[in-house]
Design an enzyme around this catalytic site. Sequence first.
Site, PDB file in Angstrom:
ATOM      1  N   LYS A  75       0.823  -1.213   0.000  1.00  0.00           N
ATOM      2  CA  LYS A  75       0.000   0.000   0.000  1.00  0.00           C
ATOM      3  C   LYS A  75       0.859   1.266   0.000  1.00  0.00           C
ATOM      4  O   LYS A  75       2.055   1.213   0.303  1.00  0.00           O
ATOM      5  CB  LYS A  75      -0.928  -0.030   1.220  1.00  0.00           C
ATOM      6  CG  LYS A  75      -1.930  -1.184   1.194  1.00  0.00           C
ATOM      7  CD  LYS A  75      -2.917  -1.054   2.350  1.00  0.00           C
ATOM      8  CE  LYS A  75      -3.931  -2.179   2.327  1.00  0.00           C
ATOM      9  NZ  LYS A  75      -4.964  -2.010   3.373  1.00  0.00           N
ATOM     10  N   TYR A  88     -12.487  -1.390  -3.347  1.00  0.00           N
ATOM     11  CA  TYR A  88     -12.975  -1.631  -1.981  1.00  0.00           C
ATOM     12  C   TYR A  88     -14.502  -1.495  -1.880  1.00  0.00           C
ATOM     13  O   TYR A  88     -15.020  -1.208  -0.802  1.00  0.00           O
ATOM     14  CB  TYR A  88     -12.296  -0.678  -1.002  1.00  0.00           C
ATOM     15  CG  TYR A  88     -10.895  -1.122  -0.593  1.00  0.00           C
ATOM     16  CD1 TYR A  88     -10.701  -2.300   0.120  1.00  0.00           C
ATOM     17  CD2 TYR A  88      -9.776  -0.355  -0.897  1.00  0.00           C
ATOM     18  CE1 TYR A  88      -9.432  -2.712   0.511  1.00  0.00           C
ATOM     19  CE2 TYR A  88      -8.498  -0.759  -0.507  1.00  0.00           C
ATOM     20  CZ  TYR A  88      -8.343  -1.947   0.195  1.00  0.00           C
ATOM     21  OH  TYR A  88      -7.085  -2.349   0.591  1.00  0.00           O
ATOM     22  N   PHE A  90     -15.184   3.910   7.575  1.00  0.00           N
ATOM     23  CA  PHE A  90     -13.822   4.263   7.157  1.00  0.00           C
ATOM     24  C   PHE A  90     -13.643   4.287   5.640  1.00  0.00           C
ATOM     25  O   PHE A  90     -12.534   4.495   5.151  1.00  0.00           O
ATOM     26  CB  PHE A  90     -12.798   3.305   7.790  1.00  0.00           C
ATOM     27  CG  PHE A  90     -13.047   1.836   7.526  1.00  0.00           C
ATOM     28  CD1 PHE A  90     -12.668   1.251   6.330  1.00  0.00           C
ATOM     29  CD2 PHE A  90     -13.660   1.042   8.493  1.00  0.00           C
ATOM     30  CE1 PHE A  90     -12.887  -0.100   6.082  1.00  0.00           C
ATOM     31  CE2 PHE A  90     -13.882  -0.320   8.261  1.00  0.00           C
ATOM     32  CZ  PHE A  90     -13.496  -0.890   7.050  1.00  0.00           C
ATOM     33  N   ARG A 110      -2.095 -14.423   4.353  1.00  0.00           N
ATOM     34  CA  ARG A 110      -2.748 -13.701   5.449  1.00  0.00           C
ATOM     35  C   ARG A 110      -2.017 -13.920   6.769  1.00  0.00           C
ATOM     36  O   ARG A 110      -1.953 -13.030   7.606  1.00  0.00           O
ATOM     37  CB  ARG A 110      -4.232 -14.067   5.514  1.00  0.00           C
ATOM     38  CG  ARG A 110      -4.971 -13.485   4.280  1.00  0.00           C
ATOM     39  CD  ARG A 110      -6.423 -13.834   4.239  1.00  0.00           C
ATOM     40  NE  ARG A 110      -7.203 -13.165   5.257  1.00  0.00           N
ATOM     41  CZ  ARG A 110      -7.602 -11.899   5.179  1.00  0.00           C
ATOM     42  NH1 ARG A 110      -7.263 -11.148   4.147  1.00  0.00           N
ATOM     43  NH2 ARG A 110      -8.331 -11.376   6.150  1.00  0.00           N
ATOM     44  N   THR A 155      -5.223  -7.353  10.600  1.00  0.00           N
ATOM     45  CA  THR A 155      -5.521  -6.053   9.968  1.00  0.00           C
ATOM     46  C   THR A 155      -4.996  -4.902  10.824  1.00  0.00           C
ATOM     47  O   THR A 155      -4.398  -3.955  10.320  1.00  0.00           O
ATOM     48  CB  THR A 155      -7.046  -5.907   9.777  1.00  0.00           C
ATOM     49  OG1 THR A 155      -7.503  -7.021   9.013  1.00  0.00           O
ATOM     50  CG2 THR A 155      -7.397  -4.617   9.062  1.00  0.00           C
ATOM     51  N   ARG A 212       2.668  -6.640   8.879  1.00  0.00           N
ATOM     52  CA  ARG A 212       1.967  -5.495   9.479  1.00  0.00           C
ATOM     53  C   ARG A 212       2.577  -5.111  10.824  1.00  0.00           C
ATOM     54  O   ARG A 212       2.622  -3.927  11.173  1.00  0.00           O
ATOM     55  CB  ARG A 212       0.476  -5.805   9.589  1.00  0.00           C
ATOM     56  CG  ARG A 212      -0.203  -5.691   8.210  1.00  0.00           C
ATOM     57  CD  ARG A 212      -1.595  -6.220   8.238  1.00  0.00           C
ATOM     58  NE  ARG A 212      -2.336  -5.909   7.021  1.00  0.00           N
ATOM     59  CZ  ARG A 212      -3.414  -6.567   6.648  1.00  0.00           C
ATOM     60  NH1 ARG A 212      -3.876  -7.568   7.375  1.00  0.00           N
ATOM     61  NH2 ARG A 212      -4.042  -6.229   5.530  1.00  0.00           N
ATOM     62  N   ASN A 258      -2.068   0.065   6.791  1.00  0.00           N
ATOM     63  CA  ASN A 258      -1.545  -1.200   7.316  1.00  0.00           C
ATOM     64  C   ASN A 258      -0.640  -1.947   6.327  1.00  0.00           C
ATOM     65  O   ASN A 258      -0.547  -3.166   6.366  1.00  0.00           O
ATOM     66  CB  ASN A 258      -2.696  -2.074   7.842  1.00  0.00           C
ATOM     67  CG  ASN A 258      -3.672  -2.457   6.754  1.00  0.00           C
ATOM     68  OD1 ASN A 258      -3.545  -1.999   5.622  1.00  0.00           O
ATOM     69  ND2 ASN A 258      -4.617  -3.314   7.073  1.00  0.00           N
ATOM     70  N   HIS A 281      -2.229  -5.403   1.523  1.00  0.00           N
ATOM     71  CA  HIS A 281      -3.547  -6.028   1.362  1.00  0.00           C
ATOM     72  C   HIS A 281      -3.334  -7.449   0.866  1.00  0.00           C
ATOM     73  O   HIS A 281      -2.379  -7.715   0.119  1.00  0.00           O
ATOM     74  CB  HIS A 281      -4.374  -5.254   0.330  1.00  0.00           C
ATOM     75  CG  HIS A 281      -5.621  -5.983  -0.084  1.00  0.00           C
ATOM     76  ND1 HIS A 281      -6.771  -5.953   0.665  1.00  0.00           N
ATOM     77  CD2 HIS A 281      -5.859  -6.803  -1.147  1.00  0.00           C
ATOM     78  CE1 HIS A 281      -7.676  -6.726   0.073  1.00  0.00           C
ATOM     79  NE2 HIS A 281      -7.154  -7.246  -1.026  1.00  0.00           N
ATOM     80  N   GLU A 313     -10.133  -9.808  -7.562  1.00  0.00           N
ATOM     81  CA  GLU A 313      -9.116  -8.780  -7.290  1.00  0.00           C
ATOM     82  C   GLU A 313      -7.946  -8.897  -8.274  1.00  0.00           C
ATOM     83  O   GLU A 313      -7.391  -7.878  -8.710  1.00  0.00           O
ATOM     84  CB  GLU A 313      -8.623  -8.896  -5.844  1.00  0.00           C
ATOM     85  CG  GLU A 313      -9.706  -8.497  -4.846  1.00  0.00           C
ATOM     86  CD  GLU A 313      -9.253  -8.563  -3.392  1.00  0.00           C
ATOM     87  OE1 GLU A 313     -10.069  -8.239  -2.519  1.00  0.00           O
ATOM     88  OE2 GLU A 313      -8.092  -8.936  -3.122  1.00  0.00           O
TER      89      GLU A 313
HETATM   90  P1  CMP Z   1      -7.357  -4.553   3.784  1.00  0.00           P
HETATM   91  O1  CMP Z   1      -6.883  -5.903   4.194  1.00  0.00           O
HETATM   92  O2  CMP Z   1      -6.817  -3.942   2.557  1.00  0.00           O
HETATM   93  O3  CMP Z   1      -8.954  -4.587   3.686  1.00  0.00           O
HETATM   94  C1  CMP Z   1      -9.773  -3.486   3.960  1.00  0.00           C
HETATM   95  C2  CMP Z   1      -9.004  -2.324   4.516  1.00  0.00           C
HETATM   96  O4  CMP Z   1      -9.789  -1.383   5.221  1.00  0.00           O
HETATM   97  C3  CMP Z   1      -8.025  -2.820   5.579  1.00  0.00           C
HETATM   98  O5  CMP Z   1      -7.003  -3.559   5.007  1.00  0.00           O
HETATM   99  C4  CMP Z   1      -7.629  -1.520   6.228  1.00  0.00           C
HETATM  100  O6  CMP Z   1      -6.713  -0.770   5.418  1.00  0.00           O
HETATM  101  C5  CMP Z   1      -8.972  -0.800   6.229  1.00  0.00           C
HETATM  102  N1  CMP Z   1      -9.681  -0.968   7.508  1.00  0.00           N
HETATM  103  C6  CMP Z   1     -10.229  -2.095   8.005  1.00  0.00           C
HETATM  104  N2  CMP Z   1     -10.821  -1.864   9.190  1.00  0.00           N
HETATM  105  C7  CMP Z   1     -10.643  -0.548   9.437  1.00  0.00           C
HETATM  106  C8  CMP Z   1     -11.026   0.311  10.497  1.00  0.00           C
HETATM  107  N3  CMP Z   1     -11.715  -0.141  11.546  1.00  0.00           N
HETATM  108  N4  CMP Z   1     -10.680   1.605  10.422  1.00  0.00           N
HETATM  109  C9  CMP Z   1      -9.993   2.073   9.358  1.00  0.00           C
HETATM  110  N5  CMP Z   1      -9.604   1.299   8.312  1.00  0.00           N
HETATM  111  C10 CMP Z   1      -9.912   0.011   8.348  1.00  0.00           C
END
Ligand code: CMP
Length: 142
Positions: A11, A51, A59, A87, A93, A104, A114, A117, A128
Amino acid sequence: MATERTLTIIKPDAVAAGHIGDIIKILEASQFKIVAARLVSLSKKEAEGFYAVHRDKPFFQSLTNFMSSGRALAMVLEGENIIARLREVMGSTNPANAAPGTIRKLYATNIERNAVHGSDSSENAKSEIHFFFKPNEIFQRV
Ligand code: CMP
């Protein structure tokens, strides 16, 4: 277990911080095979499309602003059970809950920024991968 493919994205936070090499080193050390890679700069609309499943989350705007804020590296990884294994290597996450040594834990800033992805299911991996790559841009075994 059959060979699977998954999509990963390094990212914009991790790219801007200079961690492309660090993260690829972890992926390769995990024996993940990179079969496609492309540096992308997502528009806000593209980030919203990628997304879309999160469009009702509080968010969503912040996430799609972040994901369209700079360079990101999209890659297709191939291997046995690769979706689950990626994963594990990525970690939770929220980096606060991520296990030591995970990408992460090492490189994420917070739950949104984070670092990486990874697709969360075989169905999502297919769509995807299709979002970023044409079939002829993905390495095929001869
Ligand atoms: P990703 O695995 O790319 O999938 C969805 C993304 O949303 C996640 O990583 C984070 O970047 C973001 N995300 C998920 N939960 C939250 C949250 N509670 N607040 C802000 N961002 C979030």
